[in-house]
Design a protein around this motif. Structure first.
Motif, PDB file in Angstrom:
ATOM      1  N   LEU A  23      -3.867 -14.253  24.391  1.00 45.96           N
ATOM      2  CA  LEU A  23      -4.636 -14.652  25.649  1.00 45.96           C
ATOM      3  C   LEU A  23      -6.032 -13.798  25.748  1.00 45.96           C
ATOM      4  N   GLY A  24      -6.869 -13.583  24.822  1.00 46.56           N
ATOM      5  CA  GLY A  24      -7.897 -12.844  24.634  1.00 46.56           C
ATOM      6  C   GLY A  24      -7.613 -11.581  24.618  1.00 46.56           C
ATOM      7  N   GLU A  25      -6.563 -10.799  24.479  1.00 46.52           N
ATOM      8  CA  GLU A  25      -6.618  -9.349  24.320  1.00 46.52           C
ATOM      9  C   GLU A  25      -6.200  -9.086  22.982  1.00 46.52           C
ATOM     10  N   THR A  26      -6.607  -8.550  22.271  1.00 48.21           N
ATOM     11  CA  THR A  26      -6.462  -8.236  20.860  1.00 48.21           C
ATOM     12  C   THR A  26      -5.569  -6.949  20.778  1.00 48.21           C
ATOM     13  N   LEU A  27      -4.737  -7.007  19.967  1.00 49.91           N
ATOM     14  CA  LEU A  27      -3.611  -6.017  19.885  1.00 49.91           C
ATOM     15  C   LEU A  27      -3.623  -5.264  18.392  1.00 49.91           C
ATOM     16  N   GLY A  28      -4.181  -5.960  17.417  1.00 51.67           N
ATOM     17  CA  GLY A  28      -4.317  -5.316  16.308  1.00 51.67           C
ATOM     18  C   GLY A  28      -4.704  -6.523  15.245  1.00 51.67           C
ATOM     19  N   VAL A  29      -4.487  -5.932  13.814  1.00 53.26           N
ATOM     20  CA  VAL A  29      -4.989  -7.036  12.942  1.00 53.26           C
ATOM     21  C   VAL A  29      -3.824  -7.118  11.756  1.00 53.26           C
ATOM     22  N   LEU A  30      -3.638  -8.411  11.213  1.00 50.08           N
ATOM     23  CA  LEU A  30      -2.676  -8.699  10.458  1.00 50.08           C
ATOM     24  C   LEU A  30      -3.402  -8.956   8.973  1.00 50.08           C
ATOM     25  N   VAL A  31      -2.980  -8.283   8.071  1.00 50.46           N
ATOM     26  CA  VAL A  31      -3.708  -8.409   6.656  1.00 50.46           C
ATOM     27  C   VAL A  31      -2.728  -8.774   5.593  1.00 50.46           C
ATOM     28  N   VAL A  32      -3.229  -9.658   4.610  1.00 55.26           N
ATOM     29  CA  VAL A  32      -2.669  -9.867   3.384  1.00 55.26           C
ATOM     30  C   VAL A  32      -3.519  -9.842   2.254  1.00 55.26           C
ATOM     31  N   GLN A  33      -3.272  -9.122   1.185  1.00 54.82           N
ATOM     32  CA  GLN A  33      -4.029  -8.859  -0.031  1.00 54.82           C
ATOM     33  C   GLN A  33      -3.678  -9.008  -1.400  1.00 54.82           C
ATOM     34  N   SER A  34      -4.340  -9.516  -2.478  1.00 55.07           N
ATOM     35  CA  SER A  34      -3.624  -9.796  -3.476  1.00 55.07           C
ATOM     36  C   SER A  34      -4.611  -9.488  -4.695  1.00 55.07           C
ATOM     37  N   LYS A  35      -4.048  -9.195  -5.876  1.00 59.94           N
ATOM     38  CA  LYS A  35      -4.837  -8.616  -7.151  1.00 59.94           C
ATOM     39  C   LYS A  35      -5.674 -10.054  -7.655  1.00 59.94           C
ATOM     40  N   GLU A  36      -5.148 -11.268  -7.469  1.00 55.67           N
ATOM     41  CA  GLU A  36      -5.959 -12.197  -7.951  1.00 55.67           C
ATOM     42  C   GLU A  36      -7.111 -12.639  -6.859  1.00 55.67           C
ATOM     43  N   ALA A  37      -8.263 -12.909  -7.664  1.00 52.61           N
ATOM     44  CA  ALA A  37      -9.332 -13.020  -7.103  1.00 52.61           C
ATOM     45  C   ALA A  37      -9.584 -14.503  -6.377  1.00 52.61           C
ATOM     46  N   ARG A  38      -9.039 -14.661  -5.309  1.00 52.38           N
ATOM     47  CA  ARG A  38      -9.324 -16.015  -4.577  1.00 52.38           C
ATOM     48  C   ARG A  38      -9.370 -16.014  -3.328  1.00 52.38           C
ATOM     49  N   GLN A  39      -9.865 -17.282  -2.428  1.00 50.64           N
ATOM     50  CA  GLN A  39      -9.905 -17.349  -1.197  1.00 50.64           C
ATOM     51  C   GLN A  39      -8.330 -18.209  -0.914  1.00 50.64           C
ATOM     52  N   PHE A  40      -7.863 -17.630   0.436  1.00 48.73           N
ATOM     53  CA  PHE A  40      -6.635 -18.141   0.908  1.00 48.73           C
ATOM     54  C   PHE A  40      -6.980 -19.476   1.442  1.00 48.73           C
ATOM     55  N   SER A  41      -5.865 -20.590   1.325  1.00 45.24           N
ATOM     56  CA  SER A  41      -6.274 -21.931   1.749  1.00 45.24           C
ATOM     57  C   SER A  41      -6.117 -22.084   3.324  1.00 45.24           C
ATOM     58  N   LEU A  92       0.899  -1.017  -0.142  1.00 36.81           N
ATOM     59  CA  LEU A  92       0.045  -0.113   0.186  1.00 36.81           C
ATOM     60  C   LEU A  92       0.859   1.279  -0.128  1.00 36.81           C
ATOM     61  N   LYS A  93       0.234   2.344  -0.204  1.00 35.69           N
ATOM     62  CA  LYS A  93       1.133   3.495  -0.322  1.00 35.69           C
ATOM     63  C   LYS A  93       1.729   3.835   1.003  1.00 35.69           C
ATOM     64  N   ALA A 146      -6.839  -1.701  -6.018  1.00 31.92           N
ATOM     65  CA  ALA A 146      -6.311  -2.890  -7.141  1.00 31.92           C
ATOM     66  C   ALA A 146      -6.360  -4.120  -6.681  1.00 31.92           C
ATOM     67  N   TYR A 147      -6.530  -4.443  -5.264  1.00 31.30           N
ATOM     68  CA  TYR A 147      -6.408  -5.703  -4.677  1.00 31.30           C
ATOM     69  C   TYR A 147      -7.898  -6.318  -4.376  1.00 31.30           C
ATOM     70  N   SER A 148      -8.271  -7.451  -4.797  1.00 31.00           N
ATOM     71  CA  SER A 148      -9.620  -8.166  -4.694  1.00 31.00           C
ATOM     72  C   SER A 148      -9.649  -9.166  -3.417  1.00 31.00           C
ATOM     73  N   SER A 149      -8.345 -10.058  -3.416  1.00 30.99           N
ATOM     74  CA  SER A 149      -8.507 -10.904  -2.207  1.00 30.99           C
ATOM     75  C   SER A 149      -8.009 -10.335  -0.953  1.00 30.99           C
ATOM     76  N   PHE A 150      -8.593 -10.789   0.042  1.00 33.17           N
ATOM     77  CA  PHE A 150      -8.362 -10.120   1.426  1.00 33.17           C
ATOM     78  C   PHE A 150      -8.208 -11.318   2.548  1.00 33.17           C
ATOM     79  N   LEU A 151      -7.330 -11.300   3.201  1.00 41.64           N
ATOM     80  CA  LEU A 151      -7.148 -12.098   4.530  1.00 41.64           C
ATOM     81  C   LEU A 151      -6.731 -11.409   5.657  1.00 41.64           C
ATOM     82  N   GLY A 152      -7.790 -11.281   6.610  1.00 39.71           N
ATOM     83  CA  GLY A 152      -7.382 -10.544   8.154  1.00 39.71           C
ATOM     84  C   GLY A 152      -7.421 -11.601   9.219  1.00 39.71           C
ATOM     85  N   VAL A 153      -6.238 -11.597   9.982  1.00 40.48           N
ATOM     86  CA  VAL A 153      -6.587 -12.256  11.115  1.00 40.48           C
ATOM     87  C   VAL A 153      -5.986 -11.378  12.321  1.00 40.48           C
TER      88      VAL A 153
END
Length: 752
Positions: free
Chosen positions: A125-143, A65-66, A113-120
């Motif tokens: 231990l129950g405390e959420t610190l943030g989000v990790l994301v990968v994206q790609s132009k190819e329209a697909r679900q991640f395995s 990203l920019k 420009a990016y169609s596919s999105f995977l965010g975890v």
């Protein structure tokens, strides 16, 4: 990701570990990590979002990203797909992100420009610190393998964030465990305290989330699990033949400790690159996440068992047992997720204060904290994750606020407040032996609430005229089996000895709702506050009630005895309960025991229904005590455990004051002594108004007697009643503004 995902996953984690081991500032490390993940997973984009505050996520690093959007792009919790992952802690995996529910386009990032999105979620231990994301132009679900790989990477990032690996520029890149933090919780017990943190269960710090040698890590895990199983078996053998419920809990522990599925999942985590400790934490995080979402009480209890076992296993693996070598500070403020009454009593009066992440206003721990006069704040979310042993802390139990690692300005203001309170207490000491007599000549009886022998030394120093409420359930709650009659009789006798002739009102066992005995089978009730509790339990299971009444009669040993039944809702409940006392008196007389010289039998009025009982009820009862805490929640239909509504309704509401005055008038007609017991009795303004409408006796915590007496002795209740009456007639909702205006005009100080 290429084939051979398990080895590739392990390679990625090793490369990640090596990258984290390199020097550089936090931002530089994050930039390297996003590049590493994107290249390893063959995606064009990898981004890391971290919380800058409780409600806002900040883009802290990105590959693809920019670059100018880093530390500029922000999302509210729940906003967009990233915010959705953070709020729900659920993975989002989609081939067509723009059509996904909640998608938000952020033009400053150039992500169109990016169609596919995977965010975890990045969580520990129950405390959420943030989000990790990968994206790609190819329209697909991640395995599923790719999802798993990103999950374990996110977990390692959480572990490293915990260890301070990403401190740098940007509000989200703050140093964990170093910055000042403000927690807003719920008042459990009033009072203020300054001290240093003492963790009831010190957090286990995982310093090696990535496995060097998977085979060696697997062996370490198996050895630790075997040790855990042995310790559970040992506990079970000691408990056999003892308390059945205790044995049942340990049987559940044994079932989990021997679960092949639990061990298999952790071994699979190790095979994919995690260390033994990280594998345990991964499964523990999943259990905690399920626990947070579950509404099934049984399932939550079982998941809690698994959480506890995971902690035990982590301590075996890391060697960070309960004996960490840390010394309790001289001014300890206890921090825990939750704590039982017996454990809290073990700490005793050494504690300056208690802060709980969970708990409740009416929990066992809160009851003990009140008995020990220790300031308590509950529902301090994430305090166990943020606090470290020895951290400086300020606890304001009056407001439900905790300042962890406070800056100097906050410390100075807090100490000034405590100094003013100390000066006020000195003023109160000067009127300790004087009566609570108002300017108009009315004398109000001020008594104290108690529940432990430890409370009784406060009786002579507080200025109380006796004990208006002695809670007998604490002796039942702090044990793992039913106390014997002889034990109770000896205890009640010591209470009367310590009172030294001053009156003591014993309330019979008030259990049920949020006060479940450790050895009592819990009842899963939809609304326990309105359920099988207090006198309802006593009348349905009369054996315990009879035993307690016999113990009280023997404890009196010829002295006066006052007994009060809790949660009476209608006249016949009191009649049947009183008959139990008559039977107990007759039995004790037959056995040759000395009977009380005088017996007074009263009731708590905690339900609106009892205020409308037949005249005969008020004629036969020896005294009535209004249980303000329960009565107010039922009157306003506002759960006092629910922070959204518990402060919504004012005690000085015209409707509630008029209702209380109606009770005063009914008792005045029959000559029935009436008192008010509860938190409001110890609040000076509320106490003043209660006295003005005719209440002659108020029972409160010992520390409140001085402030209440101080204000009563400076007020003309006749004038105040006129102010209350005029306010009611004017149609206002609460008389508080008019009362405060009157006190201000009369130059009567209302604060320390």
């Amino acid at each position: 990701m290429p084939d051979g995902t398990e080895s590739e996953s392990r390679k990625l984690l090793v490369r990640l570990r090596d990258t984290l081991a390199e020097g550089g500032a936090g931002q530089e490390r994050l930039d390297k990590i996003t590049h590493l993940i994107a290249s390893s997973m063959l995606t064009e984009v990898c981004s890391i979002y971290l919380f800058r505050d409780d409600d806002t996520l900040e883009l802290c690093a990105t590959e693809g990203l920019k670059a100018e959007s880093v530390h500029q792009t922000r999302l509210r919790l729940g906003e967009g797909l990233v915010g959705r992952v953070a709020k729900t802690t659920q993975i989002v995996n989609t081939a067509d992100a723009p059509s996904e529910r909640g998608f938000r386009y952020m033009p400053e990032t150039g992500e169109e420009a990016y169609s596919s999105f995977l965010g975890v979620p990045i969580q520990r231990l129950g405390e959420t610190l943030g989000v990790l994301v990968v994206q790609s132009k190819e329209a697909r679900q991640f395995s599923s393998d790719e999802v798993y790989a990103l999950e374990v990477v996110a977990m390692v990032l959480a572990e490293m964030a915990e260890l301070g690996a990403f401190v740098g520029d940007g509000a989200a890149l703050k140093a964990l465990h170093q910055q000042p933090v403000l927690f807003r919780g719920t008042v459990g017990q009033e009072g203020t305290a300054e001290g240093h943190i003492w963790l009831h269960e010190p957090r286990v710090v995982v310093t090696n989330p990535v496995a060097e040698d998977p085979q060696a890590e697997t062996e370490r895990l198996r050895d630790a699990v075997n040790e855990l199983r042995y310790s559970v078996d040992q506990m079970l053998s000691v408990a056999e033949g003892g308390d059945a419920d205790h044995v049942q809990v340990l049987e559940a522990y044994k079932m989990f400790a021997n679960s092949k599925g639990w061990l298999r999942r952790m071994e699979e985590d190790i095979s994919r690159g995690l260390s033994a400790e990280a594998a345990v934490e991964k499964e523990q995080s999943i259990a905690r996440s399920r626990m947070a979402r579950s509404t099934d009480a049984y399932l939550r209890e079982r998941l809690n068992d698994l959480d506890d076992l995971s902690n035990r296993l982590l301590r075996i693996l890391t060697g960070q047992g309960s004996d960490t070598g840390a010394e309790m500070p001289d001014d300890p403020v206890l921090v825990a997720r939750n704590i039982g009454p017996a454990e809290l009593l073990d700490y005793g009066r050494r504690l300056k204060g208690v802060i709980l992440e969970e708990g409740s206003v009416g929990s066992h721990a809160a009851i003990v904290a009140r008995a020990l006069a220790i300031p308590l704040v509950v529902h301090a979310r994430n305090i166990t994750t943020e606090a470290l042993n020895g951290n400086h802390v300020l606890l304001d139990g009056d407001q439900g606020v905790v300042h962890l690692r406070p800056d100097e300005n906050v410390v100075k203001a807090f100490r000034d407040q405590m100094a003013m309170q100390a000066q006020a207490q000195e003023r109160y000491a000067s009127i300790r032996d004087l009566p609570a007599e108002t300017l108009c000549g009315r004398r109000i009886s001020l008594t104290m609430n108690a529940g432990l022998m430890a409370d009784l030394p406060s009786l002579p120093t507080s200025g109380a005229e006796g004990v208006g409420l002695f809670r007998t359930e604490l002796q039942f709650l702090v044990r793992n089996k039913m106390p014997k009659r002889a034990e109770l009789s000896a205890l009640y006798g010591r209470v009367l000895d310590a009172a030294d002739g001053q009156p003591v009102v014993f309330r019979t066992l008030d259990i049920g709702s949020d006060k479940v005995l450790p050895y009592m089978k819990p009842n899963d009730e939809p609304n326990p506050a309105l359920g099988w509790r207090a006198i309802r339990v006593g009348l349905d299971k009369p054996g315990v009630l009879r035993m307690q009444l016999q113990a009280l009669i023997r404890a009196a040993n010829g002295r006066p005895l006052s007994v009060m039944f809790p949660f009476i809702a209608q006249m016949d409940e009191f009649t049947v309960a009183r008959q139990e006392i008559d039977k107990a008196m007759a039995r004790e007389e037959r056995l040759g025991h000395v009977l009380p010289s005088e017996l007074k039998i009263g009731t708590m009025l905690e339900t609106p229904s009892l205020a409308f009982a037949p005249q005969a009820f008020f004629e036969q009862v020896d005294f009535v005590s209004i249980g303000g805490n329960d009565l107010k929640q039922f009157f306003f239909a506002a759960d006092r455990e629910n922070e959204r509504v518990r402060r919504r309704y004012d005690t000085l509401n015209v409707s509630f004051l008029s209702f209380l005055e109606g009770i005063v008038n009914r008792c005045r007609t029959t000559g029935t002594p009436l008192s008010f017991c509860g938190e409001d009795a110890g609040r000076p303004i509320e106490a003043l108004c209660l006295a003005a409408i005719g209440l002659q006796s108020l029972s409160m915590r010992p520390a409140s007697i001085g402030p209440v007496k101080h204000l009563l002795r400076r007020t003309n209740l006749g004038e105040l009643y006129s102010v209350i009456s005029e306010a009611r007639e004017s149609g206002v909702q609460s008389v508080r503004p008019a009362v405060m205006e009157y006190l201000a005009k009369a130059a009567i100080p209302t604060a320390n």
